[in-house]
Design an enzyme around this catalytic site. Structure first.
Site, PDB file in Angstrom:
ATOM      1  N   TYR A  51     -17.151   7.477 -24.293  1.00 57.18           N
ATOM      2  CA  TYR A  51     -15.783   6.990 -24.087  1.00 57.18           C
ATOM      3  C   TYR A  51     -15.699   5.459 -24.130  1.00 57.18           C
ATOM      4  O   TYR A  51     -14.776   4.878 -23.549  1.00 57.18           O
ATOM      5  CB  TYR A  51     -15.234   7.517 -22.767  1.00 57.18           C
ATOM      6  CG  TYR A  51     -14.730   8.951 -22.844  1.00 57.18           C
ATOM      7  CD1 TYR A  51     -13.624   9.274 -23.637  1.00 57.18           C
ATOM      8  CD2 TYR A  51     -15.324   9.972 -22.117  1.00 57.18           C
ATOM      9  CE1 TYR A  51     -13.138  10.577 -23.703  1.00 57.18           C
ATOM     10  CE2 TYR A  51     -14.845  11.288 -22.181  1.00 57.18           C
ATOM     11  CZ  TYR A  51     -13.750  11.576 -22.972  1.00 57.18           C
ATOM     12  OH  TYR A  51     -13.267  12.855 -23.035  1.00 57.18           O
ATOM     13  N   PHE A  59      -8.277   4.001 -16.050  1.00 58.17           N
ATOM     14  CA  PHE A  59      -8.776   5.326 -15.673  1.00 58.17           C
ATOM     15  C   PHE A  59     -10.223   5.570 -16.097  1.00 58.17           C
ATOM     16  O   PHE A  59     -10.748   6.663 -15.905  1.00 58.17           O
ATOM     17  CB  PHE A  59      -7.865   6.416 -16.259  1.00 58.17           C
ATOM     18  CG  PHE A  59      -7.721   6.379 -17.769  1.00 58.17           C
ATOM     19  CD1 PHE A  59      -8.691   6.917 -18.600  1.00 58.17           C
ATOM     20  CD2 PHE A  59      -6.604   5.797 -18.347  1.00 58.17           C
ATOM     21  CE1 PHE A  59      -8.558   6.886 -19.979  1.00 58.17           C
ATOM     22  CE2 PHE A  59      -6.458   5.760 -19.727  1.00 58.17           C
ATOM     23  CZ  PHE A  59      -7.447   6.304 -20.552  1.00 58.17           C
ATOM     24  N   ARG A  87      -6.419  19.027 -32.794  1.00 65.25           N
ATOM     25  CA  ARG A  87      -5.487  18.289 -31.909  1.00 65.25           C
ATOM     26  C   ARG A  87      -4.241  19.138 -31.638  1.00 65.25           C
ATOM     27  O   ARG A  87      -3.711  19.140 -30.531  1.00 65.25           O
ATOM     28  CB  ARG A  87      -5.092  16.943 -32.518  1.00 65.25           C
ATOM     29  CG  ARG A  87      -6.221  15.914 -32.670  1.00 65.25           C
ATOM     30  CD  ARG A  87      -6.769  15.364 -31.391  1.00 65.25           C
ATOM     31  NE  ARG A  87      -5.780  14.797 -30.507  1.00 65.25           N
ATOM     32  CZ  ARG A  87      -6.070  13.989 -29.472  1.00 65.25           C
ATOM     33  NH1 ARG A  87      -7.331  13.648 -29.216  1.00 65.25           N
ATOM     34  NH2 ARG A  87      -5.134  13.548 -28.684  1.00 65.25           N
ATOM     35  N   ARG A 104      -4.328  22.995 -23.607  1.00 63.28           N
ATOM     36  CA  ARG A 104      -4.072  22.218 -22.394  1.00 63.28           C
ATOM     37  C   ARG A 104      -2.917  22.814 -21.579  1.00 63.28           C
ATOM     38  O   ARG A 104      -2.976  22.838 -20.339  1.00 63.28           O
ATOM     39  CB  ARG A 104      -3.818  20.757 -22.751  1.00 63.28           C
ATOM     40  CG  ARG A 104      -5.144  20.028 -23.049  1.00 63.28           C
ATOM     41  CD  ARG A 104      -4.947  18.701 -23.708  1.00 63.28           C
ATOM     42  NE  ARG A 104      -6.153  17.868 -23.649  1.00 63.28           N
ATOM     43  CZ  ARG A 104      -6.291  16.724 -24.313  1.00 63.28           C
ATOM     44  NH1 ARG A 104      -5.315  16.265 -25.080  1.00 63.28           N
ATOM     45  NH2 ARG A 104      -7.414  16.033 -24.223  1.00 63.28           N
ATOM     46  N   ASN A 114      -8.257  17.894 -18.136  1.00 59.48           N
ATOM     47  CA  ASN A 114      -7.367  18.449 -19.168  1.00 59.48           C
ATOM     48  C   ASN A 114      -8.086  19.307 -20.213  1.00 59.48           C
ATOM     49  O   ASN A 114      -7.667  19.382 -21.362  1.00 59.48           O
ATOM     50  CB  ASN A 114      -6.502  17.341 -19.798  1.00 59.48           C
ATOM     51  CG  ASN A 114      -7.318  16.310 -20.551  1.00 59.48           C
ATOM     52  OD1 ASN A 114      -8.544  16.404 -20.599  1.00 59.48           O
ATOM     53  ND2 ASN A 114      -6.648  15.348 -21.155  1.00 59.48           N
ATOM     54  N   HIS A 117     -11.648  17.905 -25.130  1.00 61.82           N
ATOM     55  CA  HIS A 117     -11.597  16.658 -25.925  1.00 61.82           C
ATOM     56  C   HIS A 117     -11.562  17.050 -27.392  1.00 61.82           C
ATOM     57  O   HIS A 117     -12.159  18.050 -27.788  1.00 61.82           O
ATOM     58  CB  HIS A 117     -12.846  15.803 -25.673  1.00 61.82           C
ATOM     59  CG  HIS A 117     -12.993  14.705 -26.690  1.00 61.82           C
ATOM     60  ND1 HIS A 117     -12.345  13.501 -26.560  1.00 61.82           N
ATOM     61  CD2 HIS A 117     -13.646  14.663 -27.884  1.00 61.82           C
ATOM     62  CE1 HIS A 117     -12.607  12.751 -27.636  1.00 61.82           C
ATOM     63  NE2 HIS A 117     -13.399  13.438 -28.441  1.00 61.82           N
ATOM     64  N   GLU A 128     -18.419  10.607 -33.259  1.00 62.94           N
ATOM     65  CA  GLU A 128     -18.598  11.502 -32.113  1.00 62.94           C
ATOM     66  C   GLU A 128     -19.537  12.665 -32.446  1.00 62.94           C
ATOM     67  O   GLU A 128     -20.317  13.097 -31.596  1.00 62.94           O
ATOM     68  CB  GLU A 128     -17.235  12.013 -31.645  1.00 62.94           C
ATOM     69  CG  GLU A 128     -16.390  10.879 -31.051  1.00 62.94           C
ATOM     70  CD  GLU A 128     -14.978  11.312 -30.658  1.00 62.94           C
ATOM     71  OE1 GLU A 128     -14.625  12.497 -30.855  1.00 62.94           O
ATOM     72  OE2 GLU A 128     -14.230  10.458 -30.147  1.00 62.94           O
TER      73      GLU A 128
END
Ligand code: GDP
Ligand code: MG
Length: 142
Positions: A51, A59, A87, A104, A114, A117, A128
């Site tokens: 991240y 956050f 997504r 979600r 949530n 990812h 990633e």
């Protein structure tokens, strides 16, 4: 649409809810194939590195603490338009704003817990996937 790969993570809250199979089923029903998969408990360093783009966000510490709070399942998904398709299946970051029927909306608890990812672009997908899987751990479908 091009054949693509994207990186997906089933986060600790969804693993704890025992819905790994339900989430995998949604990927497969949408025409995405799981071409690499691993269950793991992220270290602090692994979560921070993953991240890194959010390092300056307020956050960030909460996000890293949450992502290291329990096991996750990390997978590479492959299929037509895989990045956007994943997504769409996930829904909005804040589950209160996620469309009905999305992962979600159905499984997330809060904006940090949530459920999943998903890479947000071709460039993030490439970075990633390589963050978690070497080339010989990816098993493409014909
Ligand atoms: P995503 O691509 O939809 O996962 O959202 P982002 O890339 O913007 O944020 C990464 C992750 O950070 C999200 O999935 C959330 O778990 C967490 N996050 C994002 N925004 C907030 C926030 O305002 N508060 C908290 N606590 N967590 C957030
Ligand atoms: Mg994101």
């Amino acid at each position: 649409m091009a054949n693509e790969r994207t990186l997906s993570i089933i986060k600790p809250d969804a693993v704890a809810k025992n819905v790994i199979g339900e989430i995998y089923s949604r990927f497969e029903k949408a025409g995405l194939s799981i071409v690499a998969s691993r269950m793991m408990h992220l270290t602090q360093e692994q979560a921070e590195g993953f991240y890194a783009e959010h390092k300056e966000r307020p956050f960030f510490n909460d996000l890293v603490a949450f992502m290291t709070s329990g096991p996750v399942v990390v997978q590479a998904l492959e299929g037509e338009g895989a990045i956007l398709k994943n997504r769409d299946l996930m829904g909005a970051t804040n589950p209160k704003e996620a469309d009905a029927g999305t992962i979600r909306a159905d499984f997330a608890t809060s904006i940090d817990a949530n459920a999943v990812h998903g890479s947000d672009s071709a460039a993030s997908a490439e970075r990633e996937i390589a963050y978690f899987f070497s080339d010989n751990e990816i098993c493409p479908r014909g």
